[in-house]
Scaffold this active site. Structure first.
Site, PDB file in Angstrom:
ATOM      1  N   PHE A 114      -5.985  -1.158   9.523  1.00  0.00           N
ATOM      2  CA  PHE A 114      -6.560  -1.008   8.189  1.00  0.00           C
ATOM      3  C   PHE A 114      -7.606   0.098   8.209  1.00  0.00           C
ATOM      4  O   PHE A 114      -8.194   0.423   9.242  1.00  0.00           O
ATOM      5  CB  PHE A 114      -7.095  -2.325   7.619  1.00  0.00           C
ATOM      6  CG  PHE A 114      -5.996  -3.247   7.193  1.00  0.00           C
ATOM      7  CD1 PHE A 114      -5.458  -3.154   5.914  1.00  0.00           C
ATOM      8  CD2 PHE A 114      -5.470  -4.179   8.076  1.00  0.00           C
ATOM      9  CE1 PHE A 114      -4.419  -3.989   5.523  1.00  0.00           C
ATOM     10  CE2 PHE A 114      -4.435  -5.012   7.697  1.00  0.00           C
ATOM     11  CZ  PHE A 114      -3.903  -4.924   6.418  1.00  0.00           C
ATOM     12  N   ASN A 173     -10.659   0.659   7.320  1.00  0.00           N
ATOM     13  CA  ASN A 173     -12.043   0.518   7.779  1.00  0.00           C
ATOM     14  C   ASN A 173     -12.182   0.424   9.291  1.00  0.00           C
ATOM     15  O   ASN A 173     -13.294   0.487   9.807  1.00  0.00           O
ATOM     16  CB  ASN A 173     -12.695  -0.696   7.126  1.00  0.00           C
ATOM     17  CG  ASN A 173     -12.808  -0.548   5.623  1.00  0.00           C
ATOM     18  OD1 ASN A 173     -12.446   0.472   5.052  1.00  0.00           O
ATOM     19  ND2 ASN A 173     -13.312  -1.576   4.974  1.00  0.00           N
ATOM     20  N   HIS A 219      -4.693   6.044  -1.374  1.00  0.00           N
ATOM     21  CA  HIS A 219      -5.386   5.870  -0.094  1.00  0.00           C
ATOM     22  C   HIS A 219      -4.446   6.088   1.093  1.00  0.00           C
ATOM     23  O   HIS A 219      -4.903   6.305   2.211  1.00  0.00           O
ATOM     24  CB  HIS A 219      -5.979   4.468  -0.041  1.00  0.00           C
ATOM     25  CG  HIS A 219      -7.371   4.390   0.515  1.00  0.00           C
ATOM     26  ND1 HIS A 219      -8.258   5.437   0.541  1.00  0.00           N
ATOM     27  CD2 HIS A 219      -8.034   3.336   1.070  1.00  0.00           C
ATOM     28  CE1 HIS A 219      -9.407   5.040   1.085  1.00  0.00           C
ATOM     29  NE2 HIS A 219      -9.290   3.777   1.418  1.00  0.00           N
ATOM     30  N   TYR A 236       0.804  -1.222   0.000  1.00  0.00           N
ATOM     31  CA  TYR A 236       0.000   0.000   0.000  1.00  0.00           C
ATOM     32  C   TYR A 236       0.839   1.275   0.000  1.00  0.00           C
ATOM     33  O   TYR A 236       0.291   2.373  -0.072  1.00  0.00           O
ATOM     34  CB  TYR A 236      -0.948   0.017   1.196  1.00  0.00           C
ATOM     35  CG  TYR A 236      -1.933  -1.124   1.190  1.00  0.00           C
ATOM     36  CD1 TYR A 236      -2.953  -1.171   0.249  1.00  0.00           C
ATOM     37  CD2 TYR A 236      -1.829  -2.169   2.103  1.00  0.00           C
ATOM     38  CE1 TYR A 236      -3.850  -2.224   0.226  1.00  0.00           C
ATOM     39  CE2 TYR A 236      -2.729  -3.220   2.091  1.00  0.00           C
ATOM     40  CZ  TYR A 236      -3.731  -3.243   1.152  1.00  0.00           C
ATOM     41  OH  TYR A 236      -4.623  -4.284   1.123  1.00  0.00           O
ATOM     42  N   ASN A 266     -14.402   5.292   4.196  1.00  0.00           N
ATOM     43  CA  ASN A 266     -14.560   4.293   5.256  1.00  0.00           C
ATOM     44  C   ASN A 266     -13.699   4.567   6.484  1.00  0.00           C
ATOM     45  O   ASN A 266     -14.097   4.240   7.603  1.00  0.00           O
ATOM     46  CB  ASN A 266     -14.296   2.891   4.712  1.00  0.00           C
ATOM     47  CG  ASN A 266     -15.408   2.431   3.804  1.00  0.00           C
ATOM     48  OD1 ASN A 266     -16.568   2.794   3.995  1.00  0.00           O
ATOM     49  ND2 ASN A 266     -15.062   1.646   2.798  1.00  0.00           N
TER      50      ASN A 266
END
EC number: 3.1.1.29
Length: 182
Positions: free
Chosen positions: A64, A66, A19, A14, A112
């Protein structure tokens, strides 16, 4: 004391993704202001330092995206932080790449990470919205935000300006902050 939260996802896959711009900005703040290295806690990385005589904590939730609200709530509750002293830095697909907006409160707009934070501490905290734009091709928005920046070097100067001038936002001078970074 202020808490600056950079949103992102843990893991090398990532790194440098749209993001993860929150992680990228927080890492740059850490480096610019000579904070100590991040320490690993159960579900976040944390460091602290001083910016213009104010104690600042930087965190990167490692739960993470969320589930970002869990570590943010832990720290907010432990230190009894006012929501006025919490800044969340996150990607915003509704803003063009490189556009920045500062906002207090409001909806998650489908993000989220913000939804999770809102569910744990409410939504009346500060947000630094970093525009990442939307895909120009047929990719879904989810695939796009999890993809790496095609020209990260185009974003680097803006990230560095945010780090250099974050003290203005923390002092409540959002107009000067925005004027110096755009």
């Amino acid at each position: 004391m202020h808490l600056i939260v950079g949103l992102g996802n843990p893991g090398s896959q990532y790194e440098l993704t749209h993001h993860n711009i929150g992680f990228i900005v927080v890492d740059t703040i850490c480096k610019y202001w000579n904070f100590h290295s991040f320490s690993k806690k159960a579900d976040y990385l944390i460091t602290s330092g001083i910016i213009n005589d104010n104690k600042i904590m930087l965190i990167k939730p490692y739960s993470f995206m969320n589930n970002s609200g869990i570590p943010v709530a832990k720290i907010q509750n432990f230190y009894k932080l006012s929501l006025d002293n919490i800044v969340v830095i996150h990607d915003d697909a509704d803003l063009e790449l490189g556009r920045i907006k500062v906002k207090k409160g409001g909806s998650s707009a489908g993000h989220n990470g913000l939804k999770s934070i809102d569910s744990f501490i409410g939504n009346d905290y500060w947000r630094l919205r970093f525009g990442v734009g939307r895909p120009e091709d047929q990719r879904s928005l989810a695939d796009y935000v999890l993809s790496k920046f095609s020209n990260f070097y185009n974003v680097t100067p803006l990230v560095e300006k945010i780090a250099k001038n974050i003290h203005l936002m923390l002092q409540g001078d959002n107009t000067a902050f925005i004027n110096l970074i755009v």
